[in-house]
Structures are given as structure tokens and as C-alpha cells.
Design a protein around this motif. Structure first.
Motif, PDB file in Angstrom:
ATOM      1  N   SER A  43       0.832  -1.202   0.000  1.00 33.82           N
ATOM      2  CA  SER A  43       0.000   0.000   0.000  1.00 33.82           C
ATOM      3  C   SER A  43       0.867   1.253   0.000  1.00 33.82           C
ATOM      4  N   PRO A  44       0.347   2.357  -0.524  1.00 37.29           N
ATOM      5  CA  PRO A  44       1.105   3.618  -0.496  1.00 37.29           C
ATOM      6  C   PRO A  44       1.543   4.014   0.913  1.00 37.29           C
ATOM      7  N   LEU A  45       0.645   3.828   1.898  1.00 40.37           N
ATOM      8  CA  LEU A  45       0.987   4.203   3.263  1.00 40.37           C
ATOM      9  C   LEU A  45       2.138   3.348   3.794  1.00 40.37           C
ATOM     10  N   TYR A  46       2.121   2.063   3.475  1.00 42.31           N
ATOM     11  CA  TYR A  46       3.191   1.178   3.918  1.00 42.31           C
ATOM     12  C   TYR A  46       4.510   1.582   3.268  1.00 42.31           C
ATOM     13  N   TYR A  47       4.476   1.875   1.989  1.00 44.60           N
ATOM     14  CA  TYR A  47       5.705   2.273   1.299  1.00 44.60           C
ATOM     15  C   TYR A  47       6.275   3.555   1.909  1.00 44.60           C
ATOM     16  N   LEU A  48       5.401   4.512   2.237  1.00 46.25           N
ATOM     17  CA  LEU A  48       5.865   5.783   2.788  1.00 46.25           C
ATOM     18  C   LEU A  48       6.447   5.621   4.189  1.00 46.25           C
ATOM     19  N   LEU A  49       5.744   4.870   5.056  1.00 45.31           N
ATOM     20  CA  LEU A  49       6.113   4.812   6.465  1.00 45.31           C
ATOM     21  C   LEU A  49       7.089   3.685   6.811  1.00 45.31           C
ATOM     22  N   ALA A  50       6.972   2.556   6.112  1.00 42.09           N
ATOM     23  CA  ALA A  50       7.806   1.397   6.456  1.00 42.09           C
ATOM     24  C   ALA A  50       9.033   1.266   5.557  1.00 42.09           C
ATOM     25  N   ILE A  51       9.046   1.981   4.430  1.00 44.13           N
ATOM     26  CA  ILE A  51      10.179   1.880   3.503  1.00 44.13           C
ATOM     27  C   ILE A  51      10.865   3.237   3.319  1.00 44.13           C
ATOM     28  N   ALA A  52      10.116   4.225   2.815  1.00 40.38           N
ATOM     29  CA  ALA A  52      10.737   5.508   2.463  1.00 40.38           C
ATOM     30  C   ALA A  52      11.259   6.261   3.682  1.00 40.38           C
ATOM     31  N   TYR A  53      10.494   6.251   4.789  1.00 38.15           N
ATOM     32  CA  TYR A  53      10.967   6.973   5.984  1.00 38.15           C
ATOM     33  C   TYR A  53      12.191   6.302   6.600  1.00 38.15           C
ATOM     34  N   PRO A  54      12.169   4.977   6.828  1.00 41.76           N
ATOM     35  CA  PRO A  54      13.397   4.338   7.334  1.00 41.76           C
ATOM     36  C   PRO A  54      14.586   4.483   6.387  1.00 41.76           C
ATOM     37  N   ALA A  55      14.336   4.491   5.077  1.00 40.37           N
ATOM     38  CA  ALA A  55      15.432   4.687   4.126  1.00 40.37           C
ATOM     39  C   ALA A  55      16.054   6.066   4.298  1.00 40.37           C
ATOM     40  N   GLN A  56      15.219   7.063   4.524  1.00 39.80           N
ATOM     41  CA  GLN A  56      15.736   8.412   4.775  1.00 39.80           C
ATOM     42  C   GLN A  56      16.533   8.443   6.078  1.00 39.80           C
ATOM     43  N   SER A  57      16.047   7.730   7.099  1.00 40.82           N
ATOM     44  CA  SER A  57      16.783   7.647   8.363  1.00 40.82           C
ATOM     45  C   SER A  57      18.154   7.022   8.148  1.00 40.82           C
ATOM     46  N   LEU A  58      18.183   5.922   7.408  1.00 44.83           N
ATOM     47  CA  LEU A  58      19.443   5.236   7.142  1.00 44.83           C
ATOM     48  C   LEU A  58      20.414   6.144   6.393  1.00 44.83           C
ATOM     49  N   ALA A  59      19.897   6.862   5.401  1.00 46.20           N
ATOM     50  CA  ALA A  59      20.741   7.769   4.621  1.00 46.20           C
ATOM     51  C   ALA A  59      21.275   8.910   5.466  1.00 46.20           C
ATOM     52  N   MET A  60      20.509   9.323   6.475  1.00 44.93           N
ATOM     53  CA  MET A  60      20.916  10.478   7.293  1.00 44.93           C
ATOM     54  C   MET A  60      21.952  10.132   8.349  1.00 44.93           C
ATOM     55  N   ILE A  61      22.292   8.854   8.488  1.00 47.86           N
ATOM     56  CA  ILE A  61      23.409   8.499   9.364  1.00 47.86           C
ATOM     57  C   ILE A  61      24.680   9.180   8.869  1.00 47.86           C
ATOM     58  N   ARG A  62      24.857   9.193   7.540  1.00 46.09           N
ATOM     59  CA  ARG A  62      26.073   9.773   6.970  1.00 46.09           C
ATOM     60  C   ARG A  62      26.225  11.246   7.340  1.00 46.09           C
ATOM     61  N   SER A  63      25.142  11.988   7.296  1.00 47.04           N
ATOM     62  CA  SER A  63      25.234  13.431   7.528  1.00 47.04           C
ATOM     63  C   SER A  63      25.091  13.809   8.999  1.00 47.04           C
ATOM     64  N   TYR A  64      24.998  12.797   9.892  1.00 46.30           N
ATOM     65  CA  TYR A  64      24.783  13.089  11.325  1.00 46.30           C
ATOM     66  C   TYR A  64      25.872  14.011  11.871  1.00 46.30           C
ATOM     67  N   TYR A  65      27.119  13.648  11.681  1.00 44.07           N
ATOM     68  CA  TYR A  65      28.213  14.523  12.130  1.00 44.07           C
ATOM     69  C   TYR A  65      29.208  14.652  10.993  1.00 44.07           C
ATOM     70  N   GLU A  66      28.725  15.164   9.891  1.00 42.76           N
ATOM     71  CA  GLU A  66      29.503  15.299   8.665  1.00 42.76           C
ATOM     72  C   GLU A  66      30.233  16.634   8.604  1.00 42.76           C
ATOM     73  N   HIS A  67      29.661  17.631   9.270  1.00 45.57           N
ATOM     74  CA  HIS A  67      30.250  18.970   9.295  1.00 45.57           C
ATOM     75  C   HIS A  67      30.166  19.524  10.715  1.00 45.57           C
ATOM     76  N   ARG A  68      31.090  20.397  11.038  1.00 45.19           N
ATOM     77  CA  ARG A  68      31.114  21.057  12.337  1.00 45.19           C
ATOM     78  C   ARG A  68      31.560  22.498  12.118  1.00 45.19           C
ATOM     79  N   PRO A  69      31.207  23.407  13.005  1.00 42.95           N
ATOM     80  CA  PRO A  69      31.712  24.770  12.902  1.00 42.95           C
ATOM     81  C   PRO A  69      33.217  24.814  13.177  1.00 42.95           C
ATOM     82  N   ALA A  70      33.946  25.597  12.403  1.00 41.15           N
ATOM     83  CA  ALA A  70      35.379  25.809  12.606  1.00 41.15           C
ATOM     84  C   ALA A  70      35.780  27.045  11.823  1.00 41.15           C
ATOM     85  N   ASP A  71      36.826  27.721  12.256  1.00 38.19           N
ATOM     86  CA  ASP A  71      37.278  28.927  11.567  1.00 38.19           C
ATOM     87  C   ASP A  71      37.822  28.611  10.179  1.00 38.19           C
TER      88      ASP A  71
END
Length: 321
Positions: free
Chosen positions: A209-237
Motif C-alpha cells: 500500500s502507499p501508506l506502507y511504502y511511505l512509512l515502512a520503507i521511504a521513511y526508514p530509508a531516509q533515516s538510514l541515509a541520514m546516518i552519513r550526515s549526522y556529524y559530517e560537518h562542524r563549525p570551525a574557523d
């Protein structure tokens, strides 16, 4: 080894690599690993849907989360000129909304602006900044502040990070035409039309179902992808010291297409994903020095240290950024 020696060594390697890159960019077949990646990701995504019932709901869902997260990494490669030097051809392989949440063009435009290294982490200028200005912070209510603090923990990032990013992007998409800016409306209408057709076909083909694809697949996939950007940049001069070197394990390196060597990628945005480790290994000490010690030994280190503890503050230390 002195800083000037590091700099000289780096410049010599840069000149040699640029010559090789220009030669390879003229030969489409030289990028065969990316062509293979395109076939594997699209074939895997489609094959999982076709054989959904045979695979079973849980294994098929896990596979689809992987394919969609990997697809987002592929889109990143396409944006940076792989596997061809023709953006129109590359776009063909990343235009479908398999990962749902963002139009390809929006991601392309936003990400290329992110590559202005002097603007990295600055809230008003870096399109992928995870920081807010002190002015924005002062105007926030307490629940929103708590949400941003949660997003600064590793597990909080996986839980609420996608929701924050999606809400921000889609709210902006609604506000722009209300303010008289209709430039992106055709892009969004096209994206939503493709997404609607895709979700209908998935439901008809596999009973997902569309709802299953959005909540059980697409959202967790976005979570998995966002591991990379979790601490990818930091403030520095120094702006190169704002970019991480993460020596991730083989699974995450494959998933993120070696973009964990993020300083190398920012140095050579047009460098194909499969060459990033080779460049890093050849100049490892130089890169760690240039990053100012912004060096992480894999995502497991971040999970252990910052699973439930904020990695830093949501407010940019320079206040207004």
C-alpha cells in the motif's frame, strides 16, 4: 612533517589527479563501476517488488529500505557528473521518486550550493546546515527546541531527523507560491504526479500500500541515509576543518559510496565514488591534518558516544552564523 610539506604534497597529488580525471571524463566506459551500480540498484528495487510475496514481508521491506537509501547515494553521484558528463543523461537514472521525499532537481540545486566550502555550517547560507542562528533559536518554542536537541543525538537523528527535513522542505514548497514565487511549482507538480503513479503501480504490482511504502520503507530509508550526515560537518574557523573524515566499515562505505571520506569529496567533487578511498589512503596523514583532527573511526563510534547524548549544540557558535 610540516604544514607546508603537507600542502605541497597535496597540491602535487591534486594536479596529477585532475589530469587523470579530465582524461577519464571523455570516456564513458571508464565509469563502468557506476554503470554497474545503476543496474544493480534499479534491478534490485524492481526485483524485490516483483518477488515481494516470495521473499516475505519483512525480508522484502529490509531490502527495499536498503535499495531506496542506496538510490539516494546514487543520486548524489549523478548530480556530480557520473557516469557521464551530460547532466541530462545522468538525470534519467535518478529522476524517479523511488525515495519519495524530494524532487531530483531540488536536491541537485540545493546540494551544489552546499559545495561552497566557505559557507559550510552557516545557517543562512549552507543549504544542508544542521545548525540554527541565535535569532531563530530565540524565536522557537520549547518543544521545537527539544526536538532540535534530540536531532543532535545519534538515535534521535534516525527517529526525528527525516521528519524535520521533510517538514522543512515541504513547508517551503507551500510557502513559495503563497509569496508569489512560482518557479518551483512545475517541479513539485511533476514530482507528485510521478510519485502518485509510482505508488499506484507498486500497490497493483505487489500489494504494497502507499501508506506502507511511505512509512515502512521511504521513511526508514531516509533515516538510514541520514546516518552519513549526522556529524559530517562542524563549525570551525578554517573551512576545510569543518568537513569530516570518517573511516567507516565496508557496509556503510558501500551504502554511502565512500562519501564518508567527506573532505576528499569536497576537495574533488567530480571524483567518482570508487576512487575516493584510493586518494584518501595515498594521503591519509595529510587529510587528517587538513581536517584539523575532525576524524571519526566509523559510525559505530558515533553511535556509542552520542547515542543518547547531543554531539554538539543546535545553535551555531557564531550566533548569527
Amino acid at each position: 612533517m610540516t604544514a607546508s610539506h603537507h600542502r605541497s604534497e597535496y597540491l602535487d597529488a591534486t594536479q596529477q589527479l585532475q589530469i587523470r580525471l579530465e582524461r577519464e571524463r571523455r570516456l564513458w566506459w571508464a565509469q563502468w563501476p557506476t554503470w554497474l551500480l545503476i543496474a544493480v540498484i534499479h534491478g534490485g528495487w524492481l526485483g524485490t517488488l516483483v518477488f515481494w510475496r516470495a521473499l516475505g514481508n519483512v525480508p522484502a521491506t529490509v531490502l527495499m529500505v536498503w535499495w531506496c537509501a542506496w538510490y539516494m547515494s546514487l543520486q548524489h553521484e549523478l548530480i556530480h557528473g557520473h557516469p557521464t558528463s551530460n547532466p541530462a543523461i545522468n538525470r534519467l537514472f535518478g529522476y524517479l521518486p523511488l525515495a519519495v521525499w524530494y524532487p531530483y532537481r531540488l536536491y541537485r540545486d540545493s546540494h551544489l550550493r552546499h559545495h561552497v566550502d566557505a559557507d559550510l555550517t552557516l545557517p543562512a547560507r549552507d543549504t544542508e546546515s544542521s545548525y540554527v542562528s541565535s535569532v531563530s533559536w530565540d524565536g522557537m518554542n520549547r518543544p521545537l527546541r527539544a526536538l532540535l536537541w534530540l536531532n543532535k543525538t545519534f538515535w534521535g537523528r534516525l527517529l526525528v531527523g527525516p521528519a524535520i527535513a521533510i517538514a522543512s522542505t515541504w513547508t517551503q514548497a507551500v510557502r513559495q507560491p503563497l509569496r508569489g514565487d512560482w518557479r518551483y511549482v512545475p517541479m513539485w507538480l511533476g514530482h507528485l504526479a510521478m510519485l502518485g503513479a509510482l505508488l499506484w503501480w507498486i500497490d497493483a504490482q505487489s500489494g504494497v500500500s502507499p501508506l506502507y511504502y511511505l512509512l515502512a520503507i521511504a521513511y526508514p530509508a531516509q533515516s538510514l541515509a541520514m546516518i552519513r550526515s549526522y556529524y559530517e560537518h562542524r563549525p570551525a574557523d578554517e573551512h576545510k576543518q569543518r568537513i569530516v573524515i570518517n573511516e567507516a566499515g565496508p557496509v556503510f562505505r558501500l551504502l554511502f559510496l565512500n562519501n564518508n571520506y567527506h573532505l576528499v569529496h569536497h576537495d574533488f567533487p567530480s571524483l567518482p565514488w570508487y576512487l575516493l578511498p584510493r586518494v584518501y589512503r595515498a594521503r591519509r596523514s595529510c587529510y587528517i591534518a587538513r581536517s584539523g583532527g575532525f576524524h571519526v573511526r566509523g559510525y559505530g563510534q558515533l553511535m556509542r558516544q552520542f547515542g543518547f547524548k547531543p554531539v554538539d549544540a543546535p545553535v551555531h557558535p557564531h550566533g548569527h552564523g
